[in-house]
Design an enzyme around this catalytic site. Structure first.
Site, PDB file in Angstrom:
ATOM      1  N   ASP A 181      27.724  31.010  74.737  1.00 40.38           N
ATOM      2  CA  ASP A 181      26.807  32.111  74.478  1.00 40.38           C
ATOM      3  C   ASP A 181      25.480  31.576  73.951  1.00 40.38           C
ATOM      4  OD1 ASP A 181      28.657  34.091  75.201  1.00 40.38           O
ATOM      5  OD2 ASP A 181      29.542  34.084  73.203  1.00 40.38           O
ATOM      6  N   LYS A 182      24.448  32.375  74.068  1.00 39.01           N
ATOM      7  CA  LYS A 182      23.107  31.976  73.644  1.00 39.01           C
ATOM      8  C   LYS A 182      23.087  31.458  72.211  1.00 39.01           C
ATOM      9  CE  LYS A 182      18.481  33.933  72.835  1.00 39.01           C
ATOM     10  NZ  LYS A 182      17.642  35.157  72.948  1.00 39.01           N
TER      11      LYS A 182
END
Length: 357
Positions: A181-182
């Site tokens: 995820d970011k």
């Protein structure tokens, strides 16, 4: 092997085979994919005109345009219609459902879309932990999106890989075989050849790639220091942006299994090692939240900013796999970034590199 600052261990060690593909591993269905269409990649627009043949008399405008520009997706052509880039007999037409007649003249301006500009090289500094002819191991920083998707069409790891190695353009997703995820930091392996990519994807699917994470969660840990959660994960029916633990008898989802090992405890929360046996979207975040230990900073799943952490307190610290060319065991570790180490210090928790679980 190249060792860089910030890596506490980059030595080949026996790779564990008892863990599953990493969270969000490709080709699982949680990774946004490009639609495969050959949409314009240059800044300049192209104009194309044609006369509607008798065979298309009475057809919808968007269907007729797929004949004029068959290499583009219908959804992209509908975007051009909505944007006023299509003229029918000299007049702008904005409804895709408009009917055309034989001998009508159609003119379309094929302008670049954000998607079409997404897969372009962009120079960026990448923390490459290890590199050989077959693969890279990258330590992804917080805030870097792995793959272009709505809201993040540029400035992704994929763009950086394309700039770093021209051969990456010949590989699907520039060689990316799994994602983080970011706001999750840590280690990722990226293929540099198609043979290596196929082998890594197969290894992930066979659960022969070991990924281990470190997490800082709310509330002190109570009970056994080691706990295994086996609970299916699917879309949250009340919020499509979230995942949730689901009952497979009532709704769609996928089986999911995670092992948690307590590393240190405090009044405010706990420091936990996480081992994945399956690779579902947001699996660690969902499973921890389901037992009352939402990640610090993970507001999507009930966590709150604390101890200086403004993002989800999750780090992929260990990666182990067999090398795709000769099978030799590879293992890498990366310490948590500064914000996570600062949060541990704020709560009086100690960081000692845990043993492989």
């Amino acid at each position: 092997m190249r060792k860089t600052s910030g890596i506490i261990s980059a030595h080949p060690t026996p790779a564990s085979t008892d863990t599953a593909p990493p969270q969000g591993a490709l080709p699982l269905d949680d990774e946004p994919e490009s639609d495969g269409e050959s949409e314009i990649g240059d800044a300049a627009a192209e104009s194309r005109d044609f006369s509607v043949p008798v065979t298309l008399h009475g057809e919808r405008l968007d269907r007729a345009l797929t004949i004029a520009a068959p290499e583009f997706s219908r959804s992209y052509l509908q975007q051009r219609i909505a944007a006023g880039d299509v003229r029918l007999n000299g007049a702008v037409v904005s409804k895709a459902s408009s009917k055309v007649r034989a001998s009508d003249r159609l003119l379309i301006d094929l302008r670049p879309s954000p998607q079409s500009q997404a897969f372009l090289p962009e120079e960026m500094a990448l923390d490459v932990v290890y590199e050989d002819d077959d693969l890279l191991v990258v330590n992804k920083p917080v805030g870097l999106v792995v793959h272009p998707a709505p809201g993040n069409w540029r400035g992704t790891l994929l763009n950086g890989l394309l700039a770093r190695d021209s051969a990456a353009s010949m590989l699907p997703r520039a060689g990316i075989v799994h994602r983080l995820d970011k706001d999750t930091s840590g280690l990722m392996v990226v293929a540099r050849t198609r043979r290596a990519m196929d082998a890594l994807v197969q290894a992930i699917a066979a659960r022969d790639v070991s990924r281990q994470y470190l997490a800082l969660a709310h509330r002190p840990w109570v009970g056994p220091e080691e706990r295994e959660i086996e609970a299916a994960v699917g879309r949250d029916p009340r919020n499509r942006l979230r995942m949730a633990v689901v009952d497979l008898a009532r709704q769609s989802g996928k089986t999911a299994r995670t092992r948690f090992v307590l590393l240190d405890n405090a009044e405010e929360g706990c420091w936990v090692q996480c081992v994945l046996y399956t690779g579902r979207t947001h699996q660690i975040r969902v499973h921890l939240a389901s037992i009352g230990h939402s990640l610090v900073g993970d507001t999507l799943y009930g966590g709150q900013p604390a101890a200086g952490m403004q993002r989800q307190a999750l780090h992929a610290f260990r990666l182990a796999f067999a090398h795709p060319s000769d099978g030799r065991p590879m293992a890498f570790e990366a310490p948590p970034p500064a914000d996570l180490l600062g949060a541990l210090d704020a709560w009086g928790l100690a960081y000692n590199p845990p043993q492989p679980a």
